[in-house]
Motif scaffolding. Structure first.
Motif, PDB file in Angstrom:
ATOM      1  N   UNK A 372      47.464  45.783  82.146  1.00  0.00           N
ATOM      2  CA  UNK A 372      46.267  45.046  81.734  1.00  0.00           C
ATOM      3  C   UNK A 372      46.623  43.792  80.990  1.00  0.00           C
ATOM      4  N   UNK A 373      47.443  43.657  80.094  1.00  0.00           N
ATOM      5  CA  UNK A 373      47.847  42.439  79.659  1.00  0.00           C
ATOM      6  C   UNK A 373      48.202  41.299  80.696  1.00  0.00           C
ATOM      7  N   UNK A 374      49.402  41.785  81.575  1.00  0.00           N
ATOM      8  CA  UNK A 374      49.796  40.826  82.374  1.00  0.00           C
ATOM      9  C   UNK A 374      49.087  40.338  83.406  1.00  0.00           C
ATOM     10  N   UNK A 375      48.084  41.157  83.908  1.00  0.00           N
ATOM     11  CA  UNK A 375      46.983  40.896  84.983  1.00  0.00           C
ATOM     12  C   UNK A 375      46.042  39.963  84.365  1.00  0.00           C
ATOM     13  N   UNK A 376      45.470  40.309  83.258  1.00  0.00           N
ATOM     14  CA  UNK A 376      44.459  39.613  82.723  1.00  0.00           C
ATOM     15  C   UNK A 376      44.733  38.188  82.133  1.00  0.00           C
TER      16      UNK A 376
END
Length: 470
Positions: A372-376
């Protein structure tokens, strides 16, 4: 016949795996090349999107650009155009002069005021980009006037905006609640909001301490000591009849901030507004009200308003259209298009599904937050949360990890990374920085964004997910 079908399925599966790997490798190469060579990362991202789309995915040129963020393009162009006009004709400086008179000689207070101001729009329901679009130009200029570290000002704007992301009135909170309820889960609205808010307040404290806050407090203490010394000397001189010769002097010498006190100065009141400046302020307020109160698309609203101002007062806005930050527009649109293509090919969902199928709930929860952190950091937080929450359902129903804890951790991990320059919030903040400081600020925001990508999943796992495990 059956053997032929198995070969076909195997070939297709191998092609899908290869496109996921190629997409991730291409994204890494884009950043590496754009960092070591003076080529706009956005331009490289467009090239990578075209090559992957046409050579690997078999798409046509129209399909390749399906992920182009037209809304972000209009937002960045419209907002930077409008505030460029306000800067050229002196309206921004007039507003900052008024703000300086309001805050007076209290620079240590200004970063917190910026943080609180930036939190208000999202808390009352506006999406982050709308609030930052209106506040970032003014907040950055105010911080510059007080000599506050530009890194701290930028981060206070962005994380202040993040504070209100999951207010019950905000669209992001509604998305999370709907995704959870659609999959048979429930989450406390208060826990979601206060959990995210507390995390961003904690980040604000860290930002204040490490990016100049201690210096501001120390200078404030020195100024107070100097004023006390002046008063002491003045009282002594009054007794001896020599007060006029010593008032306003002292061992501390000239003090920072004497030009920005709230009282009347030798400079007098700010100059009266011209008609074009009055019109600019009215239009800026109108854009703010239209976007925040009536949910009108702020990009088009700002673009129409800026064009009207420029047409009516052409002599007051000479070359103002050059204030549009095309380098940032290219950067953000290129990266978003590449990441959009990866989402279209199913890379994010494939990785998420593979993680959700792992046997360890605690490891799965951590990896989902990391994804979630990487993609967002490069895409839409709202869209990503809508994908990740359903993926988390299979092991959440097992009851080994608290559903509320994981959903709050996912929400935090997917939104604190909005401080990267590739999110709408980060892009608007970067675009409103002075041109000569923009490259250094971009590099800093990249570093800070990577730190958020790494630390948010770890911290939220430790303080939320781990204690909820049974």
């Amino acid at each position: 016949m059956g053997e032929s079908r198995r070969v076909h399925r195997s070939t297709r599966r191998g092609k899908l795996v290869s496109i996921h790997v190629i997409g991730v490798v291409a994204l890494v190469l884009v950043f590496v090349i754009g960092t070591v060579r003076p080529v706009n990362i956005g331009a490289l991202a467009f090239i990578a999107t075209f090559l992957i789309g046409t050579l690997v995915a078999g798409e046509g040129s129209g399909e390749v650009l399906a992920g182009f963020p037209a809304d972000i393009f209009v937002l960045l162009v419209g907002v930077t155009y409008l505030f460029g006009l306000a800067s050229v004709n002196g309206t921004i400086e007039w507003i900052i002069d008024r703000a300086v008179r309001l805050f007076g000689d209290r620079p240590a207070f200004v970063p917190w005021a910026i943080f609180v101001f930036s939190a208000v729009p999202t808390t009352v329901g506006a999406l982050g980009p709308a609030g930052v679009a209106m506040l970032a130009p003014l907040c950055l200029r105010l911080g510059e006037r007080y000599g506050i570290d530009r890194r701290m000002t930028a981060l206070m704007v962005m994380h202040g905006s993040c504070l209100g992301n999951f207010s019950p009135l905000n669209g992001l909170a509604i998305i999370v609640q709907r995704a959870a309820s659609a999959n048979g889960l429930s989450i406390s609205s208060a826990a979601l909001f206060f959990g995210s808010a507390a995390y961003n307040v904690g980040l604000a404290v860290i930002i204040y301490i490490f990016f100049g806050g201690r210096t501001l407090l120390r200078e404030r203490h020195l100024r107070r000591a100097a004023v006390a010394q002046d008063l002491k000397v003045a009282l002594g001189a009054q007794v001896s009849g020599g007060v006029d010769s010593v008032v306003g002097t002292g061992p501390a010498g000239p003090r920072r901030g004497t030009a920005v006190t709230g009282g009347d100065s030798s400079e007098g009141e700010p100059r009266p507004l011209r008609f074009d400046q009055v019109a600019t302020i009215v239009i800026m307020l109108g854009v703010g009200v239209g976007a925040l109160a009536f949910d009108i698309e702020i990009g088009f609203l700002a673009l129409m308003s800026a064009s009207a101002l420029h047409a009516v007062f052409p002599k007051r806005f000479v070359d103002a259209d050059k204030k549009i930050v095309w380098s940032v527009v290219l950067l953000i649109c290129g990266i978003t298009t590449l990441v959009g293509a990866m989402e279209r090919y199913g890379t994010v969902e494939t990785v998420g599904s593979a993680i959700a199928g792992l046997g360890s709930p605690l490891l799965t929860a951590f990896l989902l937050c990391l994804v979630g952190a990487v993609t967002s950091a490069f895409g839409s937080s709202a869209g990503l949360l809508g994908v990740l929450i359903p993926l988390a359902v299979p092991f959440l129903v097992m009851g080994e990890v608290g559903a509320t804890a994981l959903l709050i951790a996912l929400a935090i991990s997917a939104t604190v990374v909005d401080s990267t320059p590739f999110s709408s919030v980060g892009a608007l903040t970067l675009a409103n920085a002075p041109e000569e400081t923009r490259p250094k600020l971009l590099q800093f925001m990249l570093t800070w964004g990577i730190a958020m990508v790494v630390t948010a999943p770890i911290v939220t796992w430790l303080i939320l997910i781990l204690p909820s495990a049974v």
